[in-house]
Design a protein around this motif. Structure first.
Motif, mmCIF file in Angstrom:
data_model
loop_
_atom_site.group_PDB
_atom_site.id
_atom_site.type_symbol
_atom_site.label_atom_id
_atom_site.label_comp_id
_atom_site.label_asym_id
_atom_site.label_seq_id
_atom_site.Cartn_x
_atom_site.Cartn_y
_atom_site.Cartn_z
ATOM 1 N N ASP A 13 -2.733 3.584 -8.441
ATOM 2 C CA ASP A 13 -2.967 2.160 -8.189
ATOM 3 C C ASP A 13 -4.365 1.726 -8.651
ATOM 4 O O ASP A 13 -4.549 0.605 -9.121
ATOM 5 N N ARG A 17 -4.752 2.859 7.852
ATOM 6 C CA ARG A 17 -6.155 3.128 7.513
ATOM 7 C C ARG A 17 -7.029 3.215 8.773
ATOM 8 O O ARG A 17 -6.762 4.005 9.649
ATOM 9 N N THR A 63 -2.671 -6.124 -3.068
ATOM 10 C CA THR A 63 -1.876 -5.153 -2.310
ATOM 11 C C THR A 63 -2.127 -5.338 -0.819
ATOM 12 O O THR A 63 -3.177 -5.840 -0.417
ATOM 13 N N TRP A 122 -5.205 9.628 5.509
ATOM 14 C CA TRP A 122 -6.128 8.615 4.977
ATOM 15 C C TRP A 122 -7.590 8.989 5.240
ATOM 16 O O TRP A 122 -8.428 8.951 4.351
ATOM 17 N N LYS A 128 -0.634 -4.196 3.503
ATOM 18 C CA LYS A 128 0.052 -3.266 4.418
ATOM 19 C C LYS A 128 1.530 -3.605 4.521
ATOM 20 O O LYS A 128 1.889 -4.765 4.644
ATOM 21 N N ILE A 181 -2.787 6.482 -4.687
ATOM 22 C CA ILE A 181 -4.079 5.780 -4.645
ATOM 23 C C ILE A 181 -4.725 5.832 -6.033
ATOM 24 O O ILE A 181 -5.224 4.835 -6.551
ATOM 25 N N HIS A 241 0.822 -1.213 0.000
ATOM 26 C CA HIS A 241 0.000 0.000 0.000
ATOM 27 C C HIS A 241 0.856 1.263 0.000
ATOM 28 O O HIS A 241 1.886 1.323 0.672
ATOM 29 N N HIS A 252 -0.322 5.315 0.541
ATOM 30 C CA HIS A 252 -1.551 6.048 0.850
ATOM 31 C C HIS A 252 -1.578 7.493 0.378
ATOM 32 O O HIS A 252 -2.492 8.244 0.716
#
Ligand SMILES: Cc1cc2nc3c(=O)[nH]c(=O)nc-3n(C[C@H](O)[C@H](O)[C@H](O)COP(=O)(O)OP(=O)(O)OC[C@H]3O[C@@H](n4cnc5c(N)ncnc54)[C@H](O)[C@@H]3O)c2cc1C
Length: 491
Positions: free
Chosen positions: A113, A138, A129, A293, A131, A110, A103, A105
């Motif tokens: 991706d 998140r 995907t 996030w 962490k 974002i 990930h 962020h």
């Protein structure tokens, strides 16, 4: 056509071959595994300068990562292209069943991706995907009411309470023979030289930053010896107090799990105060990541909308003087020159310099945020934005706007002998420890005796702090009356 086989690991901000979530998952679930990195033109072409230490840091780190993967039978496919197009094309060309990535962020990542995911999906290739660069991401740490934390101390308490050994366990990347696939011959280009991607060599080596996993190991080893003194030394820029690991955390040449696991264990030992304080700093990083996030509007706007109404006077010349380290306030100028000369700025100085720009120079904090983004080697949108909004009092958990840093008091407290100032503002190095913080207050005879002429050798102060402070209070007061509006939240 042969059925899809194996996977592609797309490296981004995770330039290491150990304790790597995506690499570990791919090796376990979908071997053989190809590895790739895209020198993304979408990012590189937008950089303001062709001489950028970060690009060199990445290039050197890629060279080391490639060598490490080759020793294990694999290797890195490095492309200079638009990642949005290149990754789906590469995955199709290799005929893999899935692409794995960690990930990221930041809003632009974002968006990228999501586009890559759609292209892969259209080709029948999975995009998996997970962490990696945070211990908690998140919505993993929420209040009892299920809302995001917007104040650091309760967030840290909840974060520490949630931490278990499993959260810091390393992701195993040991591969069975043949699990890592070497780049196919037609894609087996070595990591390109800086010149080949339109960049120039920088002074990275001479500013003391060692890139790659080996650089991270060296810095971490050195810091482990100093950690006990961290709580007492971390605020003094002339002292080697902090870890200097931020750039390695930014580019993932070190695993955050390894750092947090070590710091947490050390904090529980006798005399663990230094490690506990350092662990808190790592939690700040996660705090700001989850703010970005949950409240993505902070990228570009104040956390609290009321502060978007501040009419920043932005007096001509103030931003330029601040950027150039010529405000006449020695601690601010030393800080800004450290940034320009090394790509790093000590945390205490980031707070002082940021506060000074907004509250003394009355320049929109976003101009300062941009300047830091252009120059900081460790630039992270979430932490930089969080730090700026904290200092400018526009953010969550910010210092209240009426608490304005006094740059001279800060200087006397955190650089008491002026050692840091002398390093970066040599034109006033002859001034004594008591004199160097506010040269304009010295009697002419003292200045003459030290051979310093204000206005010739060093500028007089660009503003009077007391007057500027008063004006800042008026600006903020007008924006916040009758009371700050509520912040917007994602979803
Ligand atoms: C205006 C401003 C802008 C900033 N911009 C950035 C940035 O772009 N990138 C960045 O990584 N940090 C940023 N910081 C936070 C902090 O200044 C740096 O992380 C720190 O100075 C890096 O040095 P270090 O690795 O030696 O820190 P250490 O003191 O050794 O801390 C260890 C790690 O904890 C994290 N950390 C420490 N302090 C903070 C903090 N206040 N907020 C979030 N994470 C923190 C970093 O990952 C750091 O590497 C900013 C702070 C301010 C006030």
């Amino acid at each position: 056509m042969s059925p899809p086989l194996g996977s592609l690991v797309w490296f981004r901000r995770d330039l290491r071959d150990h304790d790597h979530a995506a690499l570990s998952a791919a090796i376990t679930d979908e071997p053989p595994v190809w590895c790739a990195f895209v020198l993304d033109r979408e990012i590189l072409d937008a950089l303001p300068s062709r001489t950028d230490r970060r690009v060199e840091f990445i290039r050197e780190s890629l060279t080391e990562l490639d060598a490490a993967l080759r020793r294990r039978g694999g290797g890195l496919i490095v492309r200079h292209a638009h990642a949005r197009d290149e990754i789906p094309a590469l995955a199709a060309r290799l005929g893999v069943a899935a692409v794995y990535a960690n990930h990221d962020h930041e809003p632009a990542a974002i968006d990228r991706d999501a586009a890559v995911g759609r292209s892969l999906d259209a080709r029948g290739i999975a995009f998996r995907t997970g962490k990696d660069h945070l211990v908690f991401e998140r919505g993993e740490i929420l209040t009892r009411a299920g809302t995001p934390y917007t104040v650091f101390t309760p967030y840290r308490r909840a974060w520490l309470a949630a931490l278990t050994p499993a959260h810091v366990a390393a992701h195993d990347t040991a591969a069975a023979a043949g699990a890592l696939a070497p780049p196919p011959p037609d894609l087996d280009d070595r990591v390109p030289a800086l010149g080949a991607i339109g960049f120039h060599a920088t002074d990275l080596a001479s500013v003391g930053v060692k890139p790659g996993m080996s650089g991270a190991r060296t810095f971490f080893r050195d810091f482990r010896r100093r950690v006990d003194g961290y709580a007492d030394t971390r605020d003094f820029p002339a002292v080697r107090g902090p870890s200097y690991l931020s750039t390695h955390l930014r580019f993932g040449t070190v695993s955050v799990r390894e750092l947090v696991g070590w710091a947490h264990a050390r904090a529980l030992e006798r005399d663990g105060r230094g490690a506990a304080t350092w662990l808190s700093e790592l939690v700040w990083r996660e705090f700001y990541a989850q703010i970005l996030w949950h409240f993505p509007h902070v990228a570009g706007r104040a956390f609290r909308p009321a502060y978007d109404t501040i009419a920043w006077p932005d007096p001509p010349g103030n931003l330029d003087a601040w950027r150039a380290g010529r405000t006449g306030y020695p601690i601010v100028d030393a800080a800004m020159r450290q940034l320009a000369r090394t790509g790093y700025m000590h945390n205490r100085l980031r707070m002082i310099a940021a506060s000074f720009l907004a509250k003394d120079l009355h320049v929109d904090w976003r101009s300062g945020e941009r300047h830091f983004a252009d120059l900081l080697l460790d630039y992270e949108l979430a932490s930089n934005n969080g730090g700026w909004q904290w200092a400018a009092s526009t953010g969550c958990d910010a210092q209240p706007y009426f608490r304005v840093f006094n740059p001279v008091a800060q200087s006397r407290r955190f650089d008491p002998r002026g050692a840091f100032i002398r390093r970066y503002v040599p034109e006033i190095a002859a001034l004594g420890p008591d004199e160097i913080h506010a040269p304009w207050t010295l009697p002419p005879a003292i200045l003459a005796a030290r051979g310093v002429v204000l206005g010739r050798d060093y500028p007089p102060p660009i503003v009077d702090h007391a007057t500027a402070r008063q004006r800042a209070l008026e600006l903020y007061g007008r924006a916040t009356a009758p009371g700050p509006a509520r912040a917007r939240r994602r979803d």
